[in-house]
Design a protein around this motif. Structure first.
Motif, mmCIF file in Angstrom:
data_model
loop_
_atom_site.group_PDB
_atom_site.id
_atom_site.type_symbol
_atom_site.label_atom_id
_atom_site.label_comp_id
_atom_site.label_asym_id
_atom_site.label_seq_id
_atom_site.Cartn_x
_atom_site.Cartn_y
_atom_site.Cartn_z
ATOM 1 N N ALA A 172 -46.551 29.985 105.157
ATOM 2 C CA ALA A 172 -45.101 30.094 105.317
ATOM 3 C C ALA A 172 -44.519 28.826 105.915
ATOM 4 O O ALA A 172 -43.426 28.389 105.532
ATOM 5 N N ASP A 173 -45.254 28.200 106.842
ATOM 6 C CA ASP A 173 -44.768 26.962 107.456
ATOM 7 C C ASP A 173 -44.801 25.784 106.482
ATOM 8 O O ASP A 173 -44.061 24.813 106.644
ATOM 9 N N MET A 174 -45.673 25.849 105.467
ATOM 10 C CA MET A 174 -45.789 24.761 104.501
ATOM 11 C C MET A 174 -44.541 24.635 103.636
ATOM 12 O O MET A 174 -44.149 23.530 103.271
ATOM 13 N N PHE A 175 -43.969 25.782 103.277
ATOM 14 C CA PHE A 175 -42.872 25.780 102.311
ATOM 15 C C PHE A 175 -41.571 26.221 102.976
ATOM 16 O O PHE A 175 -41.520 27.233 103.667
ATOM 17 N N LEU A 176 -40.527 25.440 102.745
ATOM 18 C CA LEU A 176 -39.207 25.743 103.280
ATOM 19 C C LEU A 176 -38.261 26.063 102.133
ATOM 20 O O LEU A 176 -38.472 25.630 100.995
ATOM 21 N N THR A 177 -37.230 26.810 102.426
ATOM 22 C CA THR A 177 -36.148 26.911 101.453
ATOM 23 C C THR A 177 -35.329 25.627 101.529
ATOM 24 O O THR A 177 -35.427 24.858 102.509
ATOM 25 N N LEU A 178 -34.528 25.392 100.515
ATOM 26 C CA LEU A 178 -33.685 24.197 100.533
ATOM 27 C C LEU A 178 -32.757 24.210 101.739
ATOM 28 O O LEU A 178 -32.565 23.179 102.402
ATOM 29 N N ALA A 179 -32.225 25.386 102.065
ATOM 30 C CA ALA A 179 -31.313 25.493 103.214
ATOM 31 C C ALA A 179 -32.040 25.168 104.515
ATOM 32 O O ALA A 179 -31.481 24.508 105.400
ATOM 33 N N GLU A 180 -33.287 25.634 104.654
ATOM 34 C CA GLU A 180 -34.054 25.357 105.871
ATOM 35 C C GLU A 180 -34.356 23.865 105.997
ATOM 36 O O GLU A 180 -34.229 23.282 107.087
ATOM 37 N N ALA A 181 -34.757 23.250 104.880
ATOM 38 C CA ALA A 181 -35.062 21.820 104.918
ATOM 39 C C ALA A 181 -33.825 21.000 105.272
ATOM 40 O O ALA A 181 -33.890 20.072 106.095
ATOM 41 N N GLU A 182 -32.706 21.343 104.664
ATOM 42 C CA GLU A 182 -31.475 20.610 104.949
ATOM 43 C C GLU A 182 -31.010 20.824 106.389
ATOM 44 O O GLU A 182 -30.456 19.907 107.007
ATOM 45 N N ALA A 183 -31.251 22.023 106.935
ATOM 46 C CA ALA A 183 -30.876 22.284 108.328
ATOM 47 C C ALA A 183 -31.684 21.403 109.284
ATOM 48 O O ALA A 183 -31.158 20.881 110.274
ATOM 49 N N ILE A 184 -32.975 21.218 108.977
ATOM 50 C CA ILE A 184 -33.824 20.372 109.821
ATOM 51 C C ILE A 184 -33.365 18.920 109.744
ATOM 52 O O ILE A 184 -33.192 18.242 110.771
ATOM 53 N N ILE A 185 -33.178 18.434 108.522
ATOM 54 C CA ILE A 185 -32.804 17.027 108.331
ATOM 55 C C ILE A 185 -31.473 16.713 109.012
ATOM 56 O O ILE A 185 -31.317 15.662 109.649
ATOM 57 N N ALA A 186 -30.525 17.633 108.904
ATOM 58 C CA ALA A 186 -29.206 17.406 109.506
ATOM 59 C C ALA A 186 -29.270 17.325 111.019
ATOM 60 O O ALA A 186 -28.359 16.781 111.662
#
Length: 372
Positions: A172-186
């Motif tokens: 589960a930690d390996m794969f993010l949703t697009l929204a989760e990835a964008e939240a981290i990057i922001a």
């Protein structure tokens, strides 16, 4: 303790060594030479009555084959690999294989010895994956010896190794949703958002992203691409250095969409082609620890705001890109080439479970075949 019983008969004097094994069973072995009997008594006492180990000890003394340590050195001398790989194998020898089996003639190591070796590694609380890596190097030593006639067969068997599994939480930690990835990057420090965004958009490995130079970004061609020709490699003695990517197939061009082209333009404008695309404060490549800390900060902030329940690593951006490509319809063969994997099997092992449609298609084909 073992004892020697001297017996004299028509055929001369014999010397019977008597001892008890760990199970309390009485054992004996007769010799016609007192020196041999004394040596056996000392040996059987040193191995606490284990006759098999005593016999093996004698075999090691009689063997003319090189030791495991010498075979490993010979193997390393012919190895085509990175400095980091070589130093990793040397650490396996120094810390694990050498102390246990290093001075054994390579032809005297048996299956039971390999089982005991694996059990000893497990008792050190090493991870199954690390144990498998150590034993993989040991297997290569045995095969190297077999190819040169120094021993027969490989005593280490797959069934001896602990099972290497990936937990549901790890996956589960390996794969993010697009929204989760964008939240981290922001929520990462501003100067690290673009490198992370490029990883998400292309599936670059962190080591490949950090090695990119301005000249690797082709933004004014019909199909803009980022060219991957190098990566930041590790050397346990000298530190990091720029070297070739992970495999020949890792040398590749990655198409980038217009939004990423626009994001990269400020990073290339007015700069030399040999400058690092995302440099540190001194113009060198971005340190791994610096980017990791920036990503971890973004993860922490996203979790604090309730936008993320996972605990991903920077590599999750690469895995997430792959999952997005599959979701968009890219097949595994194309994905394997795109990700720069050494083989399609690697891609299948990591990402095939993300293609549920393949199971539905297989079922449909099976139904059609049965109906015909």
């Amino acid at each position: 303790m073992a004892s020697i019983e001297t017996r004299t008969g028509p055929r001369g004097t014999s010397y019977k060594v008597v001892w008890y094994d760990d199970a309390g069973r009485k054992k004996s072995k007769t010799w016609h030479n007192q020196t041999q009997a004394d040596a056996w008594r000392r040996l059987i006492e040193s191995v606490r009555g284990d006759e098999a180990r005593a016999i093996q000890h004698l075999a090691r003394q009689a063997s003319q084959a090189p030791t495991v340590e010498k075979v490993a050195t010979h193997r390393l001398g012919l190895l085509r690999g990175t400095d980091f790989s070589r130093q990793t194998y040397e650490s396996y020898m120094r810390n694990h294989i050498g102390p246990a089996l290093g001075d054994w003639p390579v032809d005297t190591v048996g299956e039971d010895d390999c089982r005991r070796f694996v059990i000893a590694l497990e008792r050190k609380k090493l991870s199954p994956k690390y144990i498998t890596n150590i034993c993989g190097w040991l297997v290569s030593i045995f095969r190297h010896a077999e190819e040169r006639g120094w021993r027969q067969g490989v005593p280490m068997k797959p069934g001896m190794l602990p099972e290497v599994t990936r937990s549901d939480a790890d996956e589960a930690d390996m794969f993010l949703t697009l929204a989760e990835a964008e939240a981290i990057i922001a929520r990462m420090p501003e100067r690290h958002r673009d490198p992370a965004g490029l990883m998400l958009a292309t599936g670059l490995r962190p080591s490949e992203m950090r090695a990119l130079t301005v000249g690797d970004a082709y933004l004014d061609v019909q199909q803009p691409v980022v060219r991957v020709t190098k990566a930041i490699k590790q050397n346990r003695e000298k530190g990091s250095y720029v070297g070739p990517p992970k495999s020949k197939r890792a040398v590749r061009s990655l198409g980038i969409p217009p939004s990423v082209v626009a994001m990269l333009r400020p990073h290339v404008a007015g700069r030399r082609s040999d400058e690092y695309l995302f440099p540190d404060g001194h113009g060198s490549w971005l340190p791994e620890s610096t980017f990791y800390q920036a990503f971890t900060a973004g993860v922490g902030r996203a979790r604090a705001e309730g936008l993320l329940a996972k605990n991903p690593s920077p590599y999750s951006l690469r895995h997430t890109h792959a999952s997005l490509m599959l979701d968009a319809g890219m097949d595994l063969w194309k994905l394997s080439r795109h990700m720069g994997h050494g083989s399609q099997q690697v891609t299948e092992n990591v990402y095939a479970h993300l293609m549920p449609d393949a199971h539905y298609q297989a079922a449909a084909f099976a139904q059609k075949a049965l109906e015909s």
